[in-house]
Design an enzyme around this catalytic site. Structure first.
Site, mmCIF file in Angstrom:
data_model
loop_
_atom_site.group_PDB
_atom_site.id
_atom_site.type_symbol
_atom_site.label_atom_id
_atom_site.label_comp_id
_atom_site.label_asym_id
_atom_site.label_seq_id
_atom_site.Cartn_x
_atom_site.Cartn_y
_atom_site.Cartn_z
ATOM 1 N N ARG A 58 0.817 -1.217 0.000
ATOM 2 C CA ARG A 58 0.000 0.000 0.000
ATOM 3 C C ARG A 58 0.848 1.264 0.000
ATOM 4 O O ARG A 58 0.382 2.316 -0.447
ATOM 5 C CB ARG A 58 -1.003 -0.029 1.144
ATOM 6 C CG ARG A 58 -2.094 -1.084 0.923
ATOM 7 C CD ARG A 58 -3.097 -1.127 2.055
ATOM 8 N NE ARG A 58 -2.489 -1.462 3.320
ATOM 9 C CZ ARG A 58 -2.447 -2.671 3.849
ATOM 10 N NH1 ARG A 58 -2.984 -3.682 3.211
ATOM 11 N NH2 ARG A 58 -1.885 -2.873 5.018
ATOM 12 N N GLU A 95 2.731 -7.012 13.976
ATOM 13 C CA GLU A 95 1.663 -7.253 14.938
ATOM 14 C C GLU A 95 1.232 -8.709 14.987
ATOM 15 O O GLU A 95 0.823 -9.204 16.015
ATOM 16 C CB GLU A 95 0.429 -6.392 14.614
ATOM 17 C CG GLU A 95 0.658 -4.904 14.617
ATOM 18 C CD GLU A 95 1.106 -4.364 13.264
ATOM 19 O OE1 GLU A 95 0.484 -3.410 12.775
ATOM 20 O OE2 GLU A 95 2.073 -4.885 12.685
#
Length: 175
Positions: A58, A95
């Site tokens: 992205r 994460e």
């Protein structure tokens, strides 16, 4: 409208308890995309940089139009095995696990001033690994820029502590 109004939140994705900030709604809206790119151009048009490094995938979507507007070259930082020529790599924790990113060894010349772009800063693991790659190539990271900061996860603070200033167009506090 503010940038946050173009970004959709998807609860419990990719796992329970996570509030996923989905930028696809901003990207498919011409007004939202234009607002984001125009704000980045306004922020960086007078800052001396040589190239813009973008993190897969992205980050490519924000960095490419910014590079075009600023007339700067683009450095691709990709997942392991995606670049065809000689690379250097960095492992990092994210994460939800671990990963590896790479950059071509000839993508950055020593002393070049690099702006690093990605869509979102959470814990900062991916961006910190990208900063290490840029520095291994001899580049100087001018700043790390993001569309979204998730301040409660501490990524921007982590980068600042590592000597890398950060900038984000918007932030989402925990909800």
């Amino acid at each position: 409208m503010s940038l946050t109004s173009y970004i959709r939140t998807i609860p419990d994705y990719p796992q329970k308890g996570v509030q996923f900030r989905d930028i696809t709604t901003l990207l498919h809206n011409p007004d939202g995309l234009k607002l984001a790119i125009d704000q980045l151009v306004d922020h960086y048009h007078d800052i001396p940089i040589d190239r813009i490094a973008v993190i897969e995938s992205r980050g490519f979507l924000l960095g490419a139009p910014l590079a075009y507007h600023l007339n700067k070259g683009l450095v691709l930082i990709r997942k392991k095995g995606k670049l065809p020529a000689a690379t250097i790599s960095e492992n990092y924790d994210m994460e939800y696990g671990t990963n590896t990113i790479e950059v071509h060894t000839d993508a950055i010349s020593p002393g070049e001033r690099i702006l690093l772009i990605d869509d979102l800063i959470a814990t900062g693991g991916t961006a910190e690994a990208a900063v290490r790659l840029i520095r291994k190539c001899g580049g100087k990271v001018v700043e790390c820029a993001f569309l979204i900061d998730l301040p409660e996860l501490g990524g921007a603070r982590r980068l600042n502590d590592a000597g890398c200033p950060t900038f984000a167009l918007c932030a989402f506090d925990g909800e």
